[in-house]
Scaffold this active site. Structure first.
Site, PDB file in Angstrom:
ATOM      1  N   SER A 171      -2.532  -4.649   3.524  1.00  7.63           N
ATOM      2  CA  SER A 171      -2.253  -3.781   2.397  1.00  7.63           C
ATOM      3  C   SER A 171      -1.094  -3.038   2.635  1.00  7.63           C
ATOM      4  O   SER A 171      -0.802  -2.945   3.961  1.00  7.63           O
ATOM      5  CB  SER A 171      -3.647  -2.926   2.085  1.00  7.63           C
ATOM      6  OG  SER A 171      -3.481  -1.824   3.082  1.00  7.63           O
ATOM      7  N   ASP A 172      -0.471  -2.344   1.671  1.00  8.06           N
ATOM      8  CA  ASP A 172       0.665  -1.503   2.197  1.00  8.06           C
ATOM      9  C   ASP A 172      -0.175  -0.077   2.256  1.00  8.06           C
ATOM     10  O   ASP A 172      -1.265   0.194   1.861  1.00  8.06           O
ATOM     11  CB  ASP A 172       1.636  -1.490   1.017  1.00  8.06           C
ATOM     12  CG  ASP A 172       2.812  -0.630   1.644  1.00  8.06           C
ATOM     13  OD1 ASP A 172       2.955  -0.169   2.335  1.00  8.06           O
ATOM     14  OD2 ASP A 172       3.820  -0.888   0.792  1.00  8.06           O
ATOM     15  N   TRP A 173       0.562   1.003   2.711  1.00  9.45           N
ATOM     16  CA  TRP A 173      -0.103   2.255   3.140  1.00  9.45           C
ATOM     17  C   TRP A 173      -1.047   2.710   2.049  1.00  9.45           C
ATOM     18  O   TRP A 173      -0.637   2.993   0.841  1.00  9.45           O
ATOM     19  CB  TRP A 173       1.331   3.165   3.369  1.00  9.45           C
ATOM     20  CG  TRP A 173       0.836   4.594   3.884  1.00  9.45           C
ATOM     21  CD1 TRP A 173       0.319   5.505   2.960  1.00  9.45           C
ATOM     22  CD2 TRP A 173       1.067   4.987   5.138  1.00  9.45           C
ATOM     23  NE1 TRP A 173       0.232   6.737   3.998  1.00  9.45           N
ATOM     24  CE2 TRP A 173       0.751   6.502   4.991  1.00  9.45           C
ATOM     25  CE3 TRP A 173       1.675   4.563   6.317  1.00  9.45           C
ATOM     26  CZ2 TRP A 173       0.520   7.252   6.229  1.00  9.45           C
ATOM     27  CZ3 TRP A 173       1.726   5.015   7.447  1.00  9.45           C
ATOM     28  CH2 TRP A 173       1.154   6.555   7.391  1.00  9.45           C
ATOM     29  N   SER A 219      -3.016   1.531   0.360  1.00 10.56           N
ATOM     30  CA  SER A 219      -3.033   0.977  -1.320  1.00 10.56           C
ATOM     31  C   SER A 219      -4.414   0.462  -1.644  1.00 10.56           C
ATOM     32  O   SER A 219      -4.543   0.337  -2.814  1.00 10.56           O
ATOM     33  CB  SER A 219      -2.063   0.105  -1.405  1.00 10.56           C
ATOM     34  OG  SER A 219      -2.003  -0.975  -0.648  1.00 10.56           O
TER      35      SER A 219
END
Ligand code: BGC
Length: 751
Positions: A289-291, A293
């Site tokens: 995932s992104d930070w 998210s």
């Protein structure tokens, strides 16, 4: 402690210490090794493999001890450290030792870091790199970044960013390869190859991560993290292709994006993550995932709490949770309650272990600190950085051949807030780059001009702010000089993540500085340094020479000077349209014709106050020489679906200097069951020509270049007329055409 660690590591290295995991995993295929590990894992250990933690910005003893304990318990799979604070080799090995030697199963950690356009040797920002139209060189730059980063203990980079961007307000336009899916796909492939090399298990292979999947660049209003509306056809034709190319090139990981598309956040989008990426494209790596998210699904209004967020992200296809720890905290209960099947967890862990095994981390978990420093900022690295930087420079205007400048000028004034500036040349996401390593534009120029030249410098003003106190000195120096070089633009903090701008004008009072200096009446060259296309209409109208150098990295000043004084003949071409005004965005060359294309008639698709055309178009860039295109041949002029067309043209260097031209091939499918763009790039070739020399460029248009998603979303070549251009940019060139005869009975190319 540090000394002890070093001794420990040296002992380990000199005895060729193999991890317990390494021993346990020897023999058998990767799949067998994964299965054998998986069988031994508790649920907590599995979830630990899906958990990525940020190495703390402030390293308190308590925090480090807590992490050590969690690693020992198998609760952490990966650390990422922010670009501002890379982890030291010693710290990395220390943590790795706990994972490998003390955790129950000895699964090594994988260390990630944002190596976006260089680790310590900083190359130009990716947007600039794309203006080289030289994928081999970009691949080389990525391989140097991989060498530097891996020697410092980085296993995994969160790059390349392959988001298509059509809106320069979006700060992250700097991190990608521009507005064209064909070109961005080629650079995606080049970067993946450069970072990972041929063999993922090689000691200098850096695991690549295609990001941000998907549609992130379509943020409404160019505002970072904002909502995106993308129709399925646009998604497949514009935003997905660079990811697909990167997957085909073997990218081991993909990062899901922050944005939502039409109501579905990217971190929980089963259609894009599982159905398209994992099933349709057969991607075998893992998705991170992104930070935070996964957590952000709550704020999106897509999950009511962290448990639901974890549930939705995992079942959609996010395998590793960056930072939020939602998986670690919430999935045990969800699995025990039967709300999430353990087999779904197993599938994610399989993917992660598979990559850890393929990278050779089990066999070689530690980094030899002795090998680290010698790989950084080597002569070769700097030379390639200079080469990339000068090839990414785009000459936007050169009236009456003001450039190149003579080195024996009597006096030269260098003015502007970015002239005697090192740090801002690094651009956004500068890894472990340091301002001190950077050659400023002033330094670069100083090293070129003869010792008799009176080189004078004034800052003039700050990059931002309203003070004009420095104008008088700038004007005074301009009066004394034969030529003035004005170095203006954006700071490194004005683009990149969370740095969108609503204005594309020069910040602060810089435009006023340019006007004041220009009014002196001396020949002026503007060197523009920025992280995005800027609307510099006044400068284009009034200043005789403009050189766009972007944020050019460690060797930026040398590269600019090479171009200013003709030691290198500029060859860069734009990969994004430059708007006249922010009101034109989104602006991109491959737009649709509309039912009322702009004409003299009032009721057509245009503005009443500015033309539709950009200030500088996609593919545009000048040289110190001139090129003439002739003799376009399209052969055969009639094909059936499934066949190819050969397109050739001659290019002659009609000037007096040798130079490189990027010949571009565009097509237009004139009538189709779904409307097609007015032009689409389908090939390019960079040719080096001596004065008077002619070369023939040759392109083959394959069925896959002619295919598109038809009205039923089938990937087909439809019969009909195609127009074709070969030229120096998206608005000029020789044109011809060909016909595709019979209707395709089935899809012609796999997608
Ligand atoms: C960015 C990513 C980056 C990650 C880790 C996020 O905020 O969107 O591009 O890789 O942070 O630093």
């Amino acid at each position: 402690m540090r000394l002890l660690t070093k001794v420990l590591i040296l002992v380990m290295l000199s005895f060729g210490c193999v991890s317990r995991a390494g021993e346990a995993q020897s023999g058998g295929s990767i799949e067998q090794k994964v299965e054998s590990l998986l069988k031994k894992m508790t649920l907590q250990e599995k979830l630990g493999q899906m958990n990525q933690i940020n190495w703390p910005w402030e390293r308190s003893k308590a925090k480090v001890e807590l992490f050590a304990e969690q690693v020992e318990k198998g609760r952490i799979s990966s650390f990422l450290s922010l670009s501002v604070l890379p982890m030291s080799v010693g710290e990395r090995n220390e943590l790795q030792k706990i994972a490998v030697e003390k955790s129950r199963l000895g699964v090594p950690l994988i260390f990630g870091f944002d190596v976006i356009h260089g680790y310590r040797t900083i190359f130009p920002i990716p947007l600039a790199q794309s203006c080289t139209w030289d994928p081999m060189l970009v691949e080389k730059a990525a391989s140097i970044s991989a060498k530097e980063a891996t020697s410092m203990g980085v296993d995994w980079t969160f790059a390349p960013m392959v988001d298509i961007a059509r809106d320069p307000r979006w700060g992250r336009i700097a991190e990608g390869f521009g507005e064209d899916p064909y070109l961005a796909s080629i650079f995606a492939t080049a970067c993946v190859r450069g970072f990972q090399g041929r063999d993922l298990s090689s000691v200098r292979s850096l695991v690549a991560c295609l990001k941000h999947y998907v549609g992130y660049g379509a943020a409404e209003g160019g505002r970072d993290y904002n909502t995106c509306e993308i129709a399925e056809r646009t998604l497949r034709e514009v935003y997905l292709p660079p990811f697909k190319a990167g997957v085909e090139a073997g990218a081991a990981t993909v990062m899901s994006a922050f944005n939502e598309i039409s109501g579905i956040p990217a971190a929980a989008n089963r259609r894009t993550l599982t159905e398209i990426l994992k099933v349709e494209w057969r991607f075998e790596g893992f998705v991170v995932s992104d930070w935070d998210s996964v957590n952000e699904l709550i704020k999106h209004g897509f999950a009511e709490d962290q448990a639901q967020a974890a549930h939705k992200a995992l079942t959609a296809g996010v395998d590793m949770d960056m930072v939020s720890q939602a998986y670690l905290k919430e999935l045990p209960r969800l699995v025990i309650e039967g709300k999430v099947l353990e087999s779904v967890v197993d599938e994610a862990v399989r993917r992660i272990l598979g990559i850890k095994l393929r990278t050779g981390l089990f066999d070689r978990p530690y980094v030899d600190p002795k090998l680290a420093e010698p790989t950084l900022l080597t002569d070769e690295n700097l030379q390639v950085a200079r080469e990339v930087a000068r090839k990414s420079i785009v000459l936007l205007k050169n009236e009456k051949s003001l450039l190149p400048l003579k080195k024996d000028l009597k006096s030269l004034a260098v003015i502007g807030p970015l002239a005697d500036n090192q740090g801002d040349l690094l651009g956004c996401w500068y890894g472990a780059g340091r301002a001190d390593d950077v050659v400023s534009v002033l330094q670069g120029i100083r090293s070129k001009v003869s010792s008799d030249c009176d080189l004078i410098y004034a800052k003039g003003c700050d990059i931002t702010g309203s003070s004009v106190d420095g104008f008088a000195e700038a004007v005074r120096l301009a009066r004394k000089a034969d030529v003035v070089i004005l170095v203006v633009g954006e700071s490194k903090d004005m683009s990149g993540e969370a740095h969108s701008r609503a204005s594309l004008d020069l910040p602060g009072v810089q435009q006023r500085l340019v006007k004041a200096v220009h009014a002196v009446g001396k020949p002026v060259v503007v060197v523009l340094l920025s992280g995005r296309p800027m609307s510099v209409s006044w400068i284009k109208e009034n200043v005789p020479a403009i050189m766009l150098a972007w944020h050019p990295g460690t060797q930026g000043g040398n590269a600019v000077a090479d171009c200013l004084f003709g030691d290198y003949n500029p060859s860069g071409k734009l990969t994004t349209s430059f708007p006249r005004t922010v009101g034109q965005v989104p602006i991109y060359y491959n737009h649709k014709n509309t039912g009322r294309p702009a004409s003299d008639s009032i009721y057509t698709s245009k503005y009443i106050d500015v033309p539709n055309a950009p200030l500088f178009a996609f593919g545009y860039g000048l040289s110190y020489t001139t090129f003439e295109y002739s003799n376009l041949k399209v052969n055969p002029s009639k094909i059936s679906t499934g066949q190819s067309v050969k397109v050739t043209a001659d290019i002659k260097n009609t000037g007096t200097r040798s130079g490189e031209e990027v010949a571009q091939l565009y097509i237009r499918d004139l009538v189709a069951s779904a409307t097609r763009p007015v032009r689409e790039l389908k090939g390019f070739q960079k040719v080096h020509l001596q004065p008077g020399q002619t070369k023939t460029v040759s392109f083959t248009l394959l069925p896959e270049h002619l295919a598109f998603y038809d009205v039923h979303m089938n990937w087909v070549v439809e019969p009909g007329q195609f127009k074709v251009w070969v030229g120096p940019n998206c608005t000029e060139g020789l044109d011809g055409g060909f016909e595709v005869a019979c209707r395709a009975s089935r899809p012609v190319a796999s997608d």
